[in-house]
Each structure stands twice: as C-alpha cells, then as structure tokens.
Write a protein that holds these residues in place. Structure first.
Motif, PDB file in Angstrom:
ATOM      1  N   MET A  78      43.956  -2.099 -13.556  1.00  0.00           N
ATOM      2  CA  MET A  78      44.938  -2.129 -14.636  1.00  0.00           C
ATOM      3  C   MET A  78      44.299  -2.490 -15.974  1.00  0.00           C
ATOM      4  O   MET A  78      44.974  -2.557 -16.980  1.00  0.00           O
ATOM      5  CB  MET A  78      46.050  -3.148 -14.326  1.00  0.00           C
ATOM      6  CG  MET A  78      46.857  -2.838 -13.101  1.00  0.00           C
ATOM      7  SD  MET A  78      47.797  -1.316 -13.243  1.00  0.00           S
ATOM      8  CE  MET A  78      48.974  -1.762 -14.489  1.00  0.00           C
ATOM      9  N   GLY A  79      43.006  -2.756 -15.978  1.00  0.00           N
ATOM     10  CA  GLY A  79      42.343  -3.140 -17.211  1.00  0.00           C
ATOM     11  C   GLY A  79      42.432  -4.633 -17.480  1.00  0.00           C
ATOM     12  O   GLY A  79      41.712  -5.174 -18.274  1.00  0.00           O
ATOM     13  N   GLY A  80      43.325  -5.316 -16.807  1.00  0.00           N
ATOM     14  CA  GLY A  80      43.471  -6.760 -16.923  1.00  0.00           C
ATOM     15  C   GLY A  80      43.246  -7.371 -15.562  1.00  0.00           C
ATOM     16  O   GLY A  80      42.834  -6.714 -14.623  1.00  0.00           O
ATOM     17  N   LEU A  81      43.541  -8.622 -15.449  1.00  0.00           N
ATOM     18  CA  LEU A  81      43.362  -9.330 -14.187  1.00  0.00           C
ATOM     19  C   LEU A  81      44.437  -8.881 -13.198  1.00  0.00           C
ATOM     20  O   LEU A  81      45.626  -9.024 -13.461  1.00  0.00           O
ATOM     21  CB  LEU A  81      43.436 -10.832 -14.424  1.00  0.00           C
ATOM     22  CG  LEU A  81      43.230 -11.728 -13.204  1.00  0.00           C
ATOM     23  CD1 LEU A  81      41.867 -11.475 -12.570  1.00  0.00           C
ATOM     24  CD2 LEU A  81      43.373 -13.169 -13.588  1.00  0.00           C
ATOM     25  N   THR A  82      44.019  -8.310 -12.077  1.00  0.00           N
ATOM     26  CA  THR A  82      44.941  -7.831 -11.056  1.00  0.00           C
ATOM     27  C   THR A  82      44.841  -8.737  -9.841  1.00  0.00           C
ATOM     28  O   THR A  82      43.751  -8.959  -9.322  1.00  0.00           O
ATOM     29  CB  THR A  82      44.603  -6.375 -10.655  1.00  0.00           C
ATOM     30  OG1 THR A  82      44.563  -5.582 -11.840  1.00  0.00           O
ATOM     31  CG2 THR A  82      45.629  -5.813  -9.704  1.00  0.00           C
ATOM     32  N   ILE A  83      45.968  -9.260  -9.394  1.00  0.00           N
ATOM     33  CA  ILE A  83      46.021 -10.171  -8.250  1.00  0.00           C
ATOM     34  C   ILE A  83      46.506  -9.382  -7.036  1.00  0.00           C
ATOM     35  O   ILE A  83      47.601  -8.820  -7.068  1.00  0.00           O
ATOM     36  CB  ILE A  83      46.989 -11.351  -8.522  1.00  0.00           C
ATOM     37  CG1 ILE A  83      46.628 -12.071  -9.819  1.00  0.00           C
ATOM     38  CG2 ILE A  83      47.040 -12.288  -7.333  1.00  0.00           C
ATOM     39  CD1 ILE A  83      45.368 -12.869  -9.783  1.00  0.00           C
ATOM     40  N   PRO A  84      45.716  -9.352  -5.959  1.00  0.00           N
ATOM     41  CA  PRO A  84      46.092  -8.563  -4.783  1.00  0.00           C
ATOM     42  C   PRO A  84      47.012  -9.332  -3.828  1.00  0.00           C
ATOM     43  O   PRO A  84      46.570  -9.829  -2.792  1.00  0.00           O
ATOM     44  CB  PRO A  84      44.743  -8.248  -4.126  1.00  0.00           C
ATOM     45  CG  PRO A  84      43.903  -9.434  -4.467  1.00  0.00           C
ATOM     46  CD  PRO A  84      44.362  -9.880  -5.833  1.00  0.00           C
ATOM     47  N   CYS A  85      48.281  -9.458  -4.195  1.00  0.00           N
ATOM     48  CA  CYS A  85      49.257 -10.065  -3.295  1.00  0.00           C
ATOM     49  C   CYS A  85      50.624  -9.493  -3.630  1.00  0.00           C
ATOM     50  O   CYS A  85      50.786  -8.798  -4.638  1.00  0.00           O
ATOM     51  CB  CYS A  85      49.247 -11.592  -3.388  1.00  0.00           C
ATOM     52  SG  CYS A  85      49.927 -12.272  -4.905  1.00  0.00           S
ATOM     53  N   THR A  86      51.594  -9.792  -2.807  1.00  0.00           N
ATOM     54  CA  THR A  86      52.935  -9.291  -3.076  1.00  0.00           C
ATOM     55  C   THR A  86      53.547 -10.055  -4.246  1.00  0.00           C
ATOM     56  O   THR A  86      53.152 -11.186  -4.538  1.00  0.00           O
ATOM     57  CB  THR A  86      53.840  -9.438  -1.844  1.00  0.00           C
ATOM     58  OG1 THR A  86      54.008 -10.833  -1.564  1.00  0.00           O
ATOM     59  CG2 THR A  86      53.262  -8.723  -0.639  1.00  0.00           C
ATOM     60  N   GLU A  87      54.510  -9.423  -4.869  1.00  0.00           N
ATOM     61  CA  GLU A  87      55.205 -10.064  -5.981  1.00  0.00           C
ATOM     62  C   GLU A  87      55.895 -11.348  -5.533  1.00  0.00           C
ATOM     63  O   GLU A  87      55.844 -12.364  -6.225  1.00  0.00           O
ATOM     64  CB  GLU A  87      56.270  -9.097  -6.522  1.00  0.00           C
ATOM     65  CG  GLU A  87      56.171  -8.848  -7.985  1.00  0.00           C
ATOM     66  CD  GLU A  87      57.235  -7.867  -8.422  1.00  0.00           C
ATOM     67  OE1 GLU A  87      58.296  -8.345  -8.895  1.00  0.00           O
ATOM     68  OE2 GLU A  87      57.000  -6.666  -8.308  1.00  0.00           O
ATOM     69  N   ASP A  88      56.527 -11.298  -4.352  1.00  0.00           N
ATOM     70  CA  ASP A  88      57.237 -12.471  -3.839  1.00  0.00           C
ATOM     71  C   ASP A  88      56.288 -13.646  -3.605  1.00  0.00           C
ATOM     72  O   ASP A  88      56.606 -14.789  -3.937  1.00  0.00           O
ATOM     73  CB  ASP A  88      57.975 -12.132  -2.545  1.00  0.00           C
ATOM     74  CG  ASP A  88      59.133 -11.164  -2.776  1.00  0.00           C
ATOM     75  OD1 ASP A  88      59.674 -11.140  -3.910  1.00  0.00           O
ATOM     76  OD2 ASP A  88      59.493 -10.444  -1.832  1.00  0.00           O
ATOM     77  N   ALA A  89      55.121 -13.361  -3.024  1.00  0.00           N
ATOM     78  CA  ALA A  89      54.148 -14.423  -2.776  1.00  0.00           C
ATOM     79  C   ALA A  89      53.664 -15.023  -4.093  1.00  0.00           C
ATOM     80  O   ALA A  89      53.523 -16.243  -4.218  1.00  0.00           O
ATOM     81  CB  ALA A  89      52.967 -13.884  -1.974  1.00  0.00           C
ATOM     82  N   PHE A  90      53.428 -14.180  -5.098  1.00  0.00           N
ATOM     83  CA  PHE A  90      52.966 -14.663  -6.395  1.00  0.00           C
ATOM     84  C   PHE A  90      54.028 -15.536  -7.056  1.00  0.00           C
ATOM     85  O   PHE A  90      53.723 -16.610  -7.577  1.00  0.00           O
ATOM     86  CB  PHE A  90      52.599 -13.486  -7.296  1.00  0.00           C
ATOM     87  CG  PHE A  90      52.023 -13.910  -8.622  1.00  0.00           C
ATOM     88  CD1 PHE A  90      50.714 -14.355  -8.716  1.00  0.00           C
ATOM     89  CD2 PHE A  90      52.788 -13.867  -9.772  1.00  0.00           C
ATOM     90  CE1 PHE A  90      50.179 -14.755  -9.920  1.00  0.00           C
ATOM     91  CE2 PHE A  90      52.260 -14.261 -10.989  1.00  0.00           C
ATOM     92  CZ  PHE A  90      50.951 -14.697 -11.065  1.00  0.00           C
ATOM     93  N   ILE A  91      55.267 -15.087  -7.014  1.00  0.00           N
ATOM     94  CA  ILE A  91      56.358 -15.860  -7.613  1.00  0.00           C
ATOM     95  C   ILE A  91      56.495 -17.209  -6.918  1.00  0.00           C
ATOM     96  O   ILE A  91      56.707 -18.246  -7.562  1.00  0.00           O
ATOM     97  CB  ILE A  91      57.679 -15.066  -7.565  1.00  0.00           C
ATOM     98  CG1 ILE A  91      57.570 -13.877  -8.532  1.00  0.00           C
ATOM     99  CG2 ILE A  91      58.875 -15.942  -7.901  1.00  0.00           C
ATOM    100  CD1 ILE A  91      58.706 -12.872  -8.427  1.00  0.00           C
TER     101      ILE A  91
END
Length: 100
Positions: A78-91
């Motif tokens: 994405m050109g920025g920092l991409t976190i490989p996890c689900t949205e729910d887990a991140f939230i």
C-alpha cells in the motif's frame, strides 16, 4: 569569461507543482496529524487507520510490526505500513492499547 546561473524556480510554484503531480496515496499522507502514523489493515481490502506514534513502544503493537516485517519486509504493497491481520483483531489490539 562568465558564469551562467540556472533559473531558480520560486519555492511556492515548485511546491504547488509537486503537490499537483502527486498521486492520491501521497496526498492522503497530508491528513495524518502530527504524532500519528497511518497503517493499513485487513486481509482482502485494506482499511486505513491513523494511530498515535506512542503505540510503537507498546509490546502488542511491536508484535504486529514483527509480523508485518516477516510478511512484507520493507516493501509494503500500500506504500505505507501494512499490518497483516484482520480488521477485528487490529481494533481489539488498539482498544487494549487505548485502555492502558
């Protein structure tokens, strides 16, 4: 014998031109407040989150950074920092960091 000095472009005009030539992703970086960073999260469709820089020192967030490094290295799609996890887990993780 003389010296030729190249034409100097006024800073405002140069800045305006460089901003008008920028792509959408680069222009989105402008709306990140000072002391925050944008990250992209999700499995299929990436969603953009703006988080405080202070999260970088938190062990939970550092684990996400390690996962991102293992998954993407330093070439994030994405050109920025991409976190490989689900949205729910991140939230969930961000909610825990905000509570502490």
């Amino acid at each position: 014998m003389g010296f030729r000095v190249p034409k100097v472009v006024p800073a405002k005009r140069f800045l305006r031109r460089s901003l008008s030539n920028s792509n959408k992703a680069a222009s989105m970086a402008v709306d990140v407040p000072k002391g925050h960073l944008a990250v992209y999260v999700g499995e299929n469709e990436k969603k953009r989150f703006v988080v405080p820089v202070s999260f970088l020192s938190q062990p939970l967030f550092q684990e996400l950074l390690i996962q991102a490094e293992e998954e993407y290295g330093y070439d994030h799609p994405m050109g920025g920092l991409t976190i490989p996890c689900t949205e729910d887990a991140f939230i969930n993780i961000i909610s825990n960091l905000n509570a502490s």
